[in-house]
Structure formats: C-alpha cells, structure tokens
Design a protein around this motif. Sequence first.
Motif, PDB file in Angstrom:
ATOM      1  N   LYS A   1       0.844  -1.188   0.000  1.00  0.00           N
ATOM      2  CA  LYS A   1       0.000   0.000   0.000  1.00  0.00           C
ATOM      3  C   LYS A   1       0.884   1.244   0.000  1.00  0.00           C
ATOM      4  O   LYS A   1       1.892   1.291   0.712  1.00  0.00           O
ATOM      5  CB  LYS A   1      -0.893   0.024   1.242  1.00  0.00           C
ATOM      6  CG  LYS A   1      -1.925  -1.070   1.272  1.00  0.00           C
ATOM      7  CD  LYS A   1      -2.766  -1.000   2.535  1.00  0.00           C
ATOM      8  CE  LYS A   1      -3.765  -2.153   2.590  1.00  0.00           C
ATOM      9  NZ  LYS A   1      -4.551  -2.123   3.837  1.00  0.00           N
ATOM     10  N   ALA A   2       0.476   2.218  -0.807  1.00  0.00           N
ATOM     11  CA  ALA A   2       1.164   3.506  -0.849  1.00  0.00           C
ATOM     12  C   ALA A   2       0.149   4.581  -0.525  1.00  0.00           C
ATOM     13  O   ALA A   2      -0.957   4.574  -1.067  1.00  0.00           O
ATOM     14  CB  ALA A   2       1.764   3.741  -2.224  1.00  0.00           C
ATOM     15  N   THR A   3       0.507   5.479   0.379  1.00  0.00           N
ATOM     16  CA  THR A   3      -0.351   6.615   0.690  1.00  0.00           C
ATOM     17  C   THR A   3       0.339   7.868   0.172  1.00  0.00           C
ATOM     18  O   THR A   3       1.421   8.241   0.641  1.00  0.00           O
ATOM     19  CB  THR A   3      -0.604   6.732   2.206  1.00  0.00           C
ATOM     20  OG1 THR A   3      -1.176   5.510   2.676  1.00  0.00           O
ATOM     21  CG2 THR A   3      -1.558   7.874   2.515  1.00  0.00           C
ATOM     22  N   TYR A   4      -0.286   8.477  -0.843  1.00  0.00           N
ATOM     23  CA  TYR A   4       0.277   9.657  -1.492  1.00  0.00           C
ATOM     24  C   TYR A   4      -0.279  10.920  -0.848  1.00  0.00           C
ATOM     25  O   TYR A   4      -1.489  11.082  -0.704  1.00  0.00           O
ATOM     26  CB  TYR A   4      -0.054   9.635  -2.982  1.00  0.00           C
ATOM     27  CG  TYR A   4       0.394  10.871  -3.723  1.00  0.00           C
ATOM     28  CD1 TYR A   4       1.744  11.216  -3.800  1.00  0.00           C
ATOM     29  CD2 TYR A   4      -0.527  11.701  -4.338  1.00  0.00           C
ATOM     30  CE1 TYR A   4       2.156  12.352  -4.477  1.00  0.00           C
ATOM     31  CE2 TYR A   4      -0.120  12.838  -5.025  1.00  0.00           C
ATOM     32  CZ  TYR A   4       1.220  13.160  -5.086  1.00  0.00           C
ATOM     33  OH  TYR A   4       1.627  14.278  -5.760  1.00  0.00           O
TER      34      TYR A   4
ATOM     35  N   PHE B   1       0.823  13.867 -11.522  1.00  0.00           N
ATOM     36  CA  PHE B   1       1.946  13.219 -10.845  1.00  0.00           C
ATOM     37  C   PHE B   1       2.092  11.782 -11.326  1.00  0.00           C
ATOM     38  O   PHE B   1       1.135  11.156 -11.767  1.00  0.00           O
ATOM     39  CB  PHE B   1       1.771  13.242  -9.315  1.00  0.00           C
ATOM     40  CG  PHE B   1       0.589  12.447  -8.837  1.00  0.00           C
ATOM     41  CD1 PHE B   1       0.720  11.100  -8.517  1.00  0.00           C
ATOM     42  CD2 PHE B   1      -0.665  13.042  -8.711  1.00  0.00           C
ATOM     43  CE1 PHE B   1      -0.378  10.365  -8.090  1.00  0.00           C
ATOM     44  CE2 PHE B   1      -1.762  12.310  -8.281  1.00  0.00           C
ATOM     45  CZ  PHE B   1      -1.625  10.979  -7.971  1.00  0.00           C
ATOM     46  N   THR B   2       3.300  11.295 -11.237  1.00  0.00           N
ATOM     47  CA  THR B   2       3.631   9.882 -11.448  1.00  0.00           C
ATOM     48  C   THR B   2       4.654   9.531 -10.381  1.00  0.00           C
ATOM     49  O   THR B   2       5.711  10.164 -10.300  1.00  0.00           O
ATOM     50  CB  THR B   2       4.225   9.636 -12.857  1.00  0.00           C
ATOM     51  OG1 THR B   2       3.268  10.036 -13.840  1.00  0.00           O
ATOM     52  CG2 THR B   2       4.572   8.171 -13.053  1.00  0.00           C
ATOM     53  N   LYS B   3       4.346   8.547  -9.560  1.00  0.00           N
ATOM     54  CA  LYS B   3       5.211   8.153  -8.449  1.00  0.00           C
ATOM     55  C   LYS B   3       5.474   6.653  -8.517  1.00  0.00           C
ATOM     56  O   LYS B   3       4.683   5.893  -9.080  1.00  0.00           O
ATOM     57  CB  LYS B   3       4.567   8.499  -7.094  1.00  0.00           C
ATOM     58  CG  LYS B   3       4.240   9.952  -6.928  1.00  0.00           C
ATOM     59  CD  LYS B   3       5.487  10.815  -6.926  1.00  0.00           C
ATOM     60  CE  LYS B   3       5.143  12.293  -6.797  1.00  0.00           C
ATOM     61  NZ  LYS B   3       6.312  13.149  -6.883  1.00  0.00           N
TER      62      LYS B   3
ATOM     63  N   VAL C   1       9.319  -2.439  -9.691  1.00  0.00           N
ATOM     64  CA  VAL C   1       8.952  -1.040  -9.555  1.00  0.00           C
ATOM     65  C   VAL C   1       7.472  -0.904  -9.901  1.00  0.00           C
ATOM     66  O   VAL C   1       7.053  -1.204 -11.017  1.00  0.00           O
ATOM     67  CB  VAL C   1       9.811  -0.137 -10.465  1.00  0.00           C
ATOM     68  CG1 VAL C   1       9.381   1.317 -10.334  1.00  0.00           C
ATOM     69  CG2 VAL C   1      11.287  -0.279 -10.128  1.00  0.00           C
ATOM     70  N   LEU C   2       6.698  -0.484  -8.909  1.00  0.00           N
ATOM     71  CA  LEU C   2       5.263  -0.268  -9.083  1.00  0.00           C
ATOM     72  C   LEU C   2       5.028   1.226  -9.287  1.00  0.00           C
ATOM     73  O   LEU C   2       5.713   2.061  -8.663  1.00  0.00           O
ATOM     74  CB  LEU C   2       4.503  -0.760  -7.847  1.00  0.00           C
ATOM     75  CG  LEU C   2       4.756  -2.215  -7.459  1.00  0.00           C
ATOM     76  CD1 LEU C   2       4.103  -2.532  -6.117  1.00  0.00           C
ATOM     77  CD2 LEU C   2       4.262  -3.157  -8.540  1.00  0.00           C
ATOM     78  N   THR C   3       4.072   1.566 -10.135  1.00  0.00           N
ATOM     79  CA  THR C   3       3.839   2.964 -10.488  1.00  0.00           C
ATOM     80  C   THR C   3       2.380   3.344 -10.250  1.00  0.00           C
ATOM     81  O   THR C   3       1.489   2.546 -10.530  1.00  0.00           O
ATOM     82  CB  THR C   3       4.173   3.197 -11.978  1.00  0.00           C
ATOM     83  OG1 THR C   3       5.519   2.773 -12.227  1.00  0.00           O
ATOM     84  CG2 THR C   3       4.028   4.653 -12.365  1.00  0.00           C
ATOM     85  N   PHE C   4       2.166   4.539  -9.732  1.00  0.00           N
ATOM     86  CA  PHE C   4       0.812   5.093  -9.671  1.00  0.00           C
ATOM     87  C   PHE C   4       0.870   6.530 -10.160  1.00  0.00           C
ATOM     88  O   PHE C   4       1.887   7.211 -10.041  1.00  0.00           O
ATOM     89  CB  PHE C   4       0.191   4.965  -8.270  1.00  0.00           C
ATOM     90  CG  PHE C   4       0.918   5.704  -7.177  1.00  0.00           C
ATOM     91  CD1 PHE C   4       0.531   6.977  -6.804  1.00  0.00           C
ATOM     92  CD2 PHE C   4       1.972   5.101  -6.496  1.00  0.00           C
ATOM     93  CE1 PHE C   4       1.187   7.642  -5.794  1.00  0.00           C
ATOM     94  CE2 PHE C   4       2.630   5.764  -5.480  1.00  0.00           C
ATOM     95  CZ  PHE C   4       2.243   7.046  -5.128  1.00  0.00           C
ATOM     96  N   LYS C   5      -0.228   6.945 -10.776  1.00  0.00           N
ATOM     97  CA  LYS C   5      -0.258   8.283 -11.354  1.00  0.00           C
ATOM     98  C   LYS C   5      -1.665   8.854 -11.254  1.00  0.00           C
ATOM     99  O   LYS C   5      -2.627   8.129 -10.998  1.00  0.00           O
ATOM    100  CB  LYS C   5       0.187   8.237 -12.818  1.00  0.00           C
ATOM    101  CG  LYS C   5      -0.668   7.332 -13.690  1.00  0.00           C
ATOM    102  CD  LYS C   5      -0.086   7.218 -15.087  1.00  0.00           C
ATOM    103  CE  LYS C   5      -0.909   6.251 -15.935  1.00  0.00           C
ATOM    104  NZ  LYS C   5      -0.414   6.169 -17.279  1.00  0.00           N
TER     105      LYS C   5
END
Length: 137
Positions: A99-102, A110-112, A126-130
């Motif tokens: 889980k990632a909390t942005y 954004f792209t993280k 490498v997992l990406t969320f945008k």
Amino acid sequence: MKILKISMLALTLGLMSFTVISKEETPTVKTTEAGSIAWKSETIDVGQIPQGTPKLIEFQFKNTSSKAVIITNVKPACGCTAADYTKESIAPGKTGYVKATYNAAAAGSFTKTVTVTTSADVNPKVLTFKGNVVAKL
C-alpha cells in the motif's frame, strides 16, 4: 626480388585463409524461473484526487511459486509517499499487498513509484501510480 615478394605475399594470403576445423561449440541455454509473484496491476491510475487529501493506493499480488515469499523491502521514490505491506510470509497460492499513501499536497499531474524487493525475485519490482491533484477552489 619481385618473385620473392610475390611468393611471400601468396604464402601469407594462403596462411590467412587456412582455417582449422574445431569441435562445434554448443550454445549455452540459460533458463530463468518465471516470476514468483503475479501482480494484479503494476501501474494504477488513480484519476483526479482533491488537493490536501491523502490518497491510498493498493497493489495486490499472488505468490505463484512453490515456496513462501517474504517482502524484504518497500521503498517509495519520494517523501510524499508512505508505504505499508504484508509483513508475514506469503504461502504459495496466497495473496499479499503493498500500500502507498500519497500526500496530495501540490496541484497538478503526478507519477510516483514504489520499489519492492522480495525473497523470490533477484530484481526489485517497480510499481507505479499516477493521477492528477485538483486544486481546492
């Protein structure tokens, strides 16, 4: 003298074209085990999110190997993202999560990324969320 030079040249060319037939080498076939983790999605588009509201993104995976898998490290690419993950070992056929909390503090797109290291794979994943943070009016 010309005959001697021509003879030496012919001899040199003859030796250069002479090939030794050696035992044919067999090609080395390198086999790699397929990934031990099947990710439901490696990239998640969260769409538009309001500014100032943290966004939770969950990456799910399944252990497709015959051995238990442990997540050994999860590293977000920046300080604007906090991470959590399955801490216990994941048995074969079972699922886990990262889980990632942005922190959606700044408006704009954004792209993280979050880099995940496991006991199953040599290379980290490498997992990406945008998405796009919409400014408050």
